[in-house]
Motif scaffolding. Structure first.
Motif, PDB file in Angstrom:
ATOM      1  N   THR A 121       0.829  -1.208   0.000  1.00  0.00           N
ATOM      2  CA  THR A 121       0.000   0.000   0.000  1.00  0.00           C
ATOM      3  C   THR A 121       0.863   1.257   0.000  1.00  0.00           C
ATOM      4  N   LEU A 122       1.986   1.231   0.718  1.00  0.00           N
ATOM      5  CA  LEU A 122       2.883   2.385   0.738  1.00  0.00           C
ATOM      6  C   LEU A 122       3.596   2.534  -0.601  1.00  0.00           C
ATOM      7  N   ASN A 180      -5.043  10.383   0.569  1.00  0.00           N
ATOM      8  CA  ASN A 180      -4.755   9.103   1.226  1.00  0.00           C
ATOM      9  C   ASN A 180      -3.332   8.635   0.936  1.00  0.00           C
ATOM     10  N   ALA A 217      -0.309   8.241   3.762  1.00  0.00           N
ATOM     11  CA  ALA A 217       0.471   7.015   3.981  1.00  0.00           C
ATOM     12  C   ALA A 217       1.961   7.313   4.011  1.00  0.00           C
TER      13      ALA A 217
END
Length: 229
Positions: free
Chosen positions: A50-51, A92, A96
């Protein structure tokens, strides 16, 4: 993750021998930088997908600009978000990245008993420091979120007389600084490394020799550095 132990909790060894690397997949390898025989401590970290995806999106949409900030653990996240000015569409992703950087600032300041850290965050298309060199600082944290990462040499593999003007204008690979390209070590994307410099106490002449890696055409790096203030 718990923050690492501060300076006062570290114990220096009493038998300096040689300079070497401390490398582990556990963040608790980082305090080994206090060992006088260690001049680079590397936390081999695998970035969460996700990062990685968030960073790729920010880079591909040109949502990142060069940052140079002095940040404390208390205000790091808020100041980073304020500086990046994310849009509603990429908030978002920015969140992150800023959360991860804020965690590293907390760890860095705790480890070295600092109130603030000097941050630089930059997308690079070319090597920032293409020649092998040493830094005249106590210690620096480096992390590459995207792209090829920092290259470095073991202390025992370096002829330090060939640094700077000693290379006589020759490329690193030809100057005699090292005898084989197989001696070049390289961090990986996501790794967190502490690079000990010349101004660390009793480390003159033993600062880590390192350089920015060659960057392929159309390739970009996202580099983070943290320094003492």
């Amino acid at each position: 993750m718990n923050a690492l132990a501060p300076l006062s909790a570290q114990v220096k060894p009493t038998e300096p021998l040689h300079r070497r690397a401390a490398i582990n997949s556990d963040a608790n390898v980082l305090p080994q930088i206090y060992n006088e025989n260690i001049n680079i401590a590397v936390w081999q970290r695998n970035l969460e997908s996700t990062l990685t995806e968030a960073v790729n999106t920010l880079i591909n949409t040109n949502a990142l600009k060069p940052l140079e900030l002095a940040l404390s653990p208390d205000n790091a996240f808020d100041q980073l978000i304020k500086a990046l000015k994310p849009t509603e569409q990429n908030y978002n992703e920015a969140k992150a990245l800023c959360e991860d950087i804020a965690l590293l600032i907390e760890m860095f300041c705790c480890l070295f008993d600092l109130k603030r850290a000097g941050l630089r965050l930059k997308v690079l298309n070319n090597p920032m420091c293409p020649r092998f060199h040493v830094d005249k600082i106590p210690c620096r944290l480096v992390a590459t979120y995207q792209g090829v990462a920092t290259q470095w040499l073991n202390h025992s593999d370096v002829d330090r007389s060939k640094l700077g003007a000693g290379n006589l204008g020759k490329p690193d690979e030809e100057s005699g600084l090292f005898t084989s390209t197989s001696h070049i070590n390289q961090l990986n994307q996501g790794d967190i490394a502490l690079l000990k410099g010349e101004y660390w106490d009793e480390n003159e002449g033993a600062g880590l020799v390192h350089r920015s890696p060659p960057v392929a055409a159309n390739e970009q790096r996202l580099l983070l550095t943290l320094d003492f203030i």
